[in-house]
Write a protein that holds these residues in place. Structure first.
Motif, short mmCIF file in Angstrom:
data_model
loop_
_atom_site.label_atom_id
_atom_site.label_comp_id
_atom_site.label_asym_id
_atom_site.label_seq_id
_atom_site.Cartn_x
_atom_site.Cartn_y
_atom_site.Cartn_z
N ASP A 164 0.85 -1.19 0.00
CA ASP A 164 0.00 0.00 0.00
C ASP A 164 0.88 1.24 0.00
N THR A 167 0.14 4.98 1.50
CA THR A 167 0.11 5.29 2.94
C THR A 167 1.50 5.48 3.54
N PRO A 191 3.64 4.46 7.88
CA PRO A 191 2.78 5.65 7.78
C PRO A 191 3.21 6.75 8.75
#
Length: 224
Positions: A164, A167, A191
């Protein structure tokens, strides 16, 4: 001789270099009154010395507690590194090494996202996902790293290897080497923008890179 030209420094130097002064004037030790740092009350010189000693002991106690805590943290990290290394060594099929490396990094060190790519692999592994999608620029960048890179995510290509990437706010990039040549790159993402910063120590990441590099040489053609 007058006293108008005498400074506090002169008095301090005199007392420091005349140890017999208070032996000859012992009554002064009991008569001297100082202001306590813990209030406005006056205290004797002996009491003030005791307060200073207590403050110094408290400071030493705090340092000892901090040293113990750091030692415990280092032992915990060492144990995790040992378990991660053992997982790599226990991997029988070289093709499974990248998946094991990523899974164990995330598990042992609570890393939100991790990925790895390897290039120049043996023909038997050329079709594996971990050997795909690495540009010449990424390879050159990995080869130029003398130390792991830690900092903000500035759109580095390796971030796209993560599950991902949108993020990811901070990253660590760790090259894998055989000799002086990089043949792979590990990317760690978080993150938290402060998880990996430019001023953090890289000794631990260096060990990760050296151990992973040694294990991953099994994916390369035999050295000639």
């Amino acid at each position: 001789m007058g006293t108008s030209g005498i400074t506090e420094t002169d008095i301090a130097n005199y007392l420091a270099n005349t140890p017999g002064f208070f032996e000859r004037n012992a009554e002064l030790l009991a008569a001297i009154q100082l202001t306590s740092p813990h209030g406005q009350r006056a205290v004797s010189l002996q009491e003030r010395q005791m307060e200073m000693l207590r403050d110094r002991i408290k400071g030493l106690e705090h340092k000892i507690v901090e040293m113990i805590r750091n030692g415990q943290d280092n032992v915990a990290i060492s144990d995790r590194l040992h378990r991660w290394t053992r997982a790599l060594m226990d991997t029988a099929d070289p093709a499974d090494l990248p998946a094991v490396l990523v899974a164990e990094l995330k598990h042992q060190f609570l890393i939100p996202q991790a990925g790895v790519r390897v290039w120049g692999v043996d023909a038997a592994y050329a079709g594996q996902p971990f050997a795909q999608g690495v540009s010449d620029d990424a390879r050159s960048f990995a080869n130029s790293l003398t130390l792991p890179y830690c900092g903000v995510n500035s759109g580095f290509e390796p971030v796209r290897w993560l599950d991902d990437p949108s993020t990811v706010m901070s990253i660590a990039l760790v090259p894998l080497r055989r000799g002086d040549t990089a043949f792979g790159l590990v990317v760690l993402g978080s993150p938290d923008p402060t998880r990996y910063s430019a001023d953090m120590g890289t000794e631990f990441l260096l060990r990760i890179g050296e151990l992973a590099g040694a294990a991953f040489t099994r994916l390369l053609p035999a050295a000639r």
